[in-house]
Write an enzyme that holds these catalytic residues in place. Structure first.
Site, PDB file in Angstrom:
ATOM      1  N   GLU A   1     -22.895  -7.002 -57.207  1.00  0.00           N
ATOM      2  CA  GLU A   1     -23.006  -6.323 -55.910  1.00  0.00           C
ATOM      3  C   GLU A   1     -22.733  -7.251 -54.734  1.00  0.00           C
ATOM      4  O   GLU A   1     -23.376  -7.174 -53.688  1.00  0.00           O
ATOM      5  CB  GLU A   1     -24.371  -5.633 -55.795  1.00  0.00           C
ATOM      6  CG  GLU A   1     -24.585  -4.580 -56.870  1.00  0.00           C
ATOM      7  CD  GLU A   1     -25.953  -3.933 -56.850  1.00  0.00           C
ATOM      8  OE1 GLU A   1     -26.727  -4.180 -55.896  1.00  0.00           O
ATOM      9  OE2 GLU A   1     -26.270  -3.186 -57.798  1.00  0.00           O
TER      10      GLU A   1
ATOM     11  N   GLU B   1     -25.597   0.000 -63.219  1.00  0.00           N
ATOM     12  CA  GLU B   1     -26.905   0.384 -62.690  1.00  0.00           C
ATOM     13  C   GLU B   1     -26.795   1.801 -62.161  1.00  0.00           C
ATOM     14  O   GLU B   1     -26.031   2.071 -61.231  1.00  0.00           O
ATOM     15  CB  GLU B   1     -27.357  -0.564 -61.574  1.00  0.00           C
ATOM     16  CG  GLU B   1     -27.616  -1.984 -62.035  1.00  0.00           C
ATOM     17  CD  GLU B   1     -28.199  -2.856 -60.928  1.00  0.00           C
ATOM     18  OE1 GLU B   1     -29.003  -2.335 -60.115  1.00  0.00           O
ATOM     19  OE2 GLU B   1     -27.849  -4.045 -60.868  1.00  0.00           O
TER      20      GLU B   1
END
Length: 315
Positions: free
Chosen positions: A152, A256
């Site tokens: 991320e 995720e």
């Protein structure tokens, strides 16, 4: 070994290490909060579904035969690598591969270094031993392993130190870390895993360093209502990030996944999350993040509870 925070202990915890059962005190606490431990919102799996998995410190997927991926998070500065063998045995008895996210920092905030100091240290080789320790330990495992490093990086919410780096710095650091890891763990697959934001392409480290692309996809009903005035769907939440990474020609995994809302919202996401979609032909798996959010969401929306046994939000 540095003294680790409660957060560190929680992130190190897997069902294999911490156990899968709720205690009587857990039940009483949940009742006190007017919650149900038994409302289950996990993705719905059918014979046509994509491969599924979970980061599962609460053990809710322990007896679930559907997940094929066990997701672990490790901080390379303060982790007990002996726990990897326990997680490996747990995964093997359930026929699961391991997805290991390596975060290049300490989970104890007072031990973290500034973004530029971390970057320069990585490029100078000062953290090679950290990466080597994790990867050499992973090389001893019997389960298939995918390594996901510094995820991320395109999310500019202040959560991750490495997200402060410029794209060219991130690319150099990622290549360096993967090169070190491959010396000890050549059999692994390597996952590059942006959030899915606009501009992520600048962080792509190149085909030589990426076997699979990961994305993070979260649906939070209060955020949807505040930002777009209605509930989002799984497909519309996933499509922007997917469309940005599909040109790389790699298998794509939702590394995720989480959603939280009222019953109808949770049900809609659960029905769609693991389903093959014509919009996502290169999607191969979805991995649920079965825990509370670590950091508060913007606009005073608090910390969503992605846990599959969390009670739904009430309209």
């Amino acid at each position: 070994m540095k003294t680790i925070s409660k957060l560190t202990a929680a992130m190190l915890c897997t069902a294999a290490i911490c156990g899968a059962a709720y205690t009587a005190s857990d039940v009483l606490e949940a009742k006190a909060e007017n919650q149900s431990l038994f409302h289950d919102k996990r993705p719905i799996i059918t014979p046509q579904s994509l491969a599924s998995g979970a980061y599962d410190p609460n053990g809710d997927f322990a007896n679930d035969h559907n997940p094929k991926i066990e997701h672990l998070f490790l901080a390379w500065e303060d982790v007990d690598l002996a726990t990897l063998s326990t997680a490996d045995a747990y995964a093997r008895t359930r026929g699961r591969a391991l997805l290991i996210t390596i975060e290049p920092w300490s989970w104890a905030r007072d031990w973290r270094v500034a973004p530029e100091d971390l970057l320069s240290g990585i490029l100078a080789g000062r953290y090679d031993a950290n990466m080597a320790a994790v990867c050499s330990a992973a090389a001893k495992l019997q389960s298939p392993v995918t390594i996901r490093w510094a995820q991320e990086m395109d999310e500019k919410n202040g959560q991750f130190t490495w997200a402060y780096w410029k794209p060219e710095g991130y690319v150099k650091a990622y290549r360096h870390a993967i090169t070190v890891c491959r010396q000890y763990l050549p059999s692994a697959k390597y996952m590059w895993s942006p959030m899915g934001k606009e501009g992520l392409e600048a962080y792509y480290p190149g085909d030589r360093y990426v076997d699979v692309v990961g994305l993070s996809v979260f649906g939070y009903q209060p955020f949807d209502q505040k930002k777009i005035g209605r509930d989002s769907t799984f497909v519309e939440a996933t499509k922007p990030g997917y469309d940005r990474v599909k040109a790389f020609g790699k298998p794509i995994v939702i590394a995720e996944l989480g959603y939280q809302g009222n019953d109808a919202y949770n049900r809609a996401w659960a029905e769609e999350a693991a389903k093959p979609h014509a919009e996502f032909p290169d999607m191969t798996a979805v991995v649920y993040f079965n825990d509370r959010e670590v950091y508060p969401w913007p606009d005073g929306l608090g910390r969503p509870d992605w846990r599959v046994v969390a009670s739904p939000l009430v309209n």
